[in-house]
Design a protein around this motif. Structure first.
Motif, short mmCIF file in Angstrom:
data_model
loop_
_atom_site.label_atom_id
_atom_site.label_comp_id
_atom_site.label_asym_id
_atom_site.label_seq_id
_atom_site.Cartn_x
_atom_site.Cartn_y
_atom_site.Cartn_z
N ASN A 1 -6.53 -1.76 -2.88
CA ASN A 1 -6.00 -1.80 -1.52
C ASN A 1 -6.73 -0.82 -0.60
O ASN A 1 -6.98 -1.13 0.57
N GLU A 2 -7.04 0.36 -1.11
CA GLU A 2 -7.82 1.30 -0.31
C GLU A 2 -9.19 0.69 0.03
O GLU A 2 -9.68 0.83 1.15
N ASP A 3 -9.81 0.03 -0.93
CA ASP A 3 -11.12 -0.59 -0.70
C ASP A 3 -11.04 -1.65 0.39
O ASP A 3 -11.96 -1.79 1.21
N VAL A 4 -9.97 -2.42 0.40
CA VAL A 4 -9.78 -3.44 1.43
C VAL A 4 -9.77 -2.80 2.81
O VAL A 4 -10.40 -3.29 3.77
N ILE A 5 -9.06 -1.71 2.94
CA ILE A 5 -8.96 -1.04 4.24
C ILE A 5 -10.29 -0.40 4.63
O ILE A 5 -10.71 -0.50 5.79
N ARG A 6 -10.96 0.23 3.68
CA ARG A 6 -12.28 0.81 3.99
C ARG A 6 -13.25 -0.25 4.51
O ARG A 6 -14.02 0.00 5.44
N ALA A 7 -13.21 -1.42 3.90
CA ALA A 7 -14.16 -2.48 4.26
C ALA A 7 -13.83 -3.15 5.58
O ALA A 7 -14.65 -3.92 6.11
N SER A 8 -12.66 -2.87 6.15
CA SER A 8 -12.20 -3.59 7.33
C SER A 8 -12.84 -3.14 8.63
O SER A 8 -12.83 -3.86 9.62
N GLY A 9 -13.37 -1.90 8.64
CA GLY A 9 -13.88 -1.34 9.88
C GLY A 9 -12.85 -0.54 10.65
O GLY A 9 -13.18 0.11 11.65
N LEU A 10 -11.58 -0.56 10.22
CA LEU A 10 -10.55 0.27 10.84
C LEU A 10 -10.80 1.74 10.52
O LEU A 10 -11.32 2.08 9.45
#
Length: 284
Positions: A120-129
């Motif tokens: 889940n952390e990886d998903v957020i990191r990859a989002s550009g947010l």
């Protein structure tokens, strides 16, 4: 506008209350009837949007016009972080503060829950947010699961009673979240948060007894007994993950104390002894 998810939960409820003192807040909740009295609601500082992460329209409505959000997800298999991130990017949210877990930073932690939090952390990191990850140790409030046996028999039952654990007051986690949501310089940071000392379940039992004014007895659970208790309230995959995590507790891997909370908030974290005094009525 700041969005708070998980506002009926242990940390999110306090985050919402603290924010509403000075900031406009929007609560995204599945069951508004579980909120109870909401600070700032009557004055117009707080809004409530009913929905869940699988309801994309409601999620986008909750995030529209917000600059930051506090994110809590706890479903073991649903892609709720990905759903949130997609909606956040679509509406132009700038900053997300996510409630994660201390074990994410431990390379030896490989239970199901920790792997999910890493993903889940990886998903957020990859989002550009812009992101901030709060990684707390277990909450002191987890001991509320002892309340029934304490009230009925004056007994605490738990695994690995002599294993030290640097548990944290969830009110402190909420305060760290508010600092990250409202102050500068927290973007791209992962904060490992602990209490001020490592305490064992036996020591917690003693301190809780002091708060109640009567001695309590500690009884060590076997692994099978602990598994049965967990399965009464958790899905099997979560129960097994918690048992795996408890093995690391028994090995002394959860005793380290971090100074990060003081760096973020400017004061030391609260001790279990004080948490027990503040919540003694729940055990009477």
């Amino acid at each position: 506008m700041i969005v708070v998810t998980g506002a009926t939960g242990t940390v999110g409820r306090t985050v919402a209350r603290l924010l509403a003192r000075e900031h406009p807040v929007r609560l995204f909740v599945r069951s508004p009837d579980r909120l109870g009295p909401v600070e700032g609601l009557a004055e117009g500082r707080t809004e409530v949007v009913r929905g869940h992460y699988g309801d994309g329209e409601a999620l986008r409505r909750a995030l529209e016009g917000a600059r930051a959000a506090f994110l809590v997800t706890n479903h073991p298999t649903e892609p709720d972080d990905a759903r949130f991130t997609e909606a956040a990017v679509a509406v132009g949210l700038r900053h997300v503060v996510k409630l994660s877990a201390y074990a994410v930073g431990d390379p030896d932690a490989d239970d199901f829950i920790t792997r999910r939090q890493r993903e889940n952390e990886d998903v957020i990191r990859a989002s550009g947010l812009d992101w901030t990850f709060l990684r707390p140790r277990a909450f002191m409030s987890n001991t509320l699961s002892w309340a029934e046996s304490v009230r009925a028999a004056g007994v605490v039952r738990a695994l690995y009673g002599d294993a030290p654990h640097s548990v944290i007051d969830p009110r402190d986690v909420a305060e760290a979240a508010v600092r990250a949501l409202t102050g500068p310089g927290h973007e791209g940071r992962a904060y490992a948060l602990t209490g001020p000392e490592a305490v064992t379940a036996v020591e917690q039992t003693e301190q809780l007894g002091e708060a109640l004014g009567r001695p309590l007895k500690f009884e060590e659970l076997t692994v099978d007994q602990a598994r049965a208790a967990l399965l009464r309230r958790c899905p099997p995959v979560v129960a097994e993950a918690l048992l795996r995590s408890a093995e690391r507790l028994a090995a002394g891997r959860k005793a380290d104390v971090s100074g990060t909370f003081e760096e973020v908030v400017g004061r030391g974290p609260g001790a279990f002894r004080q948490w027990a005094r503040d919540h003694a009525e729940a055990f009477r």
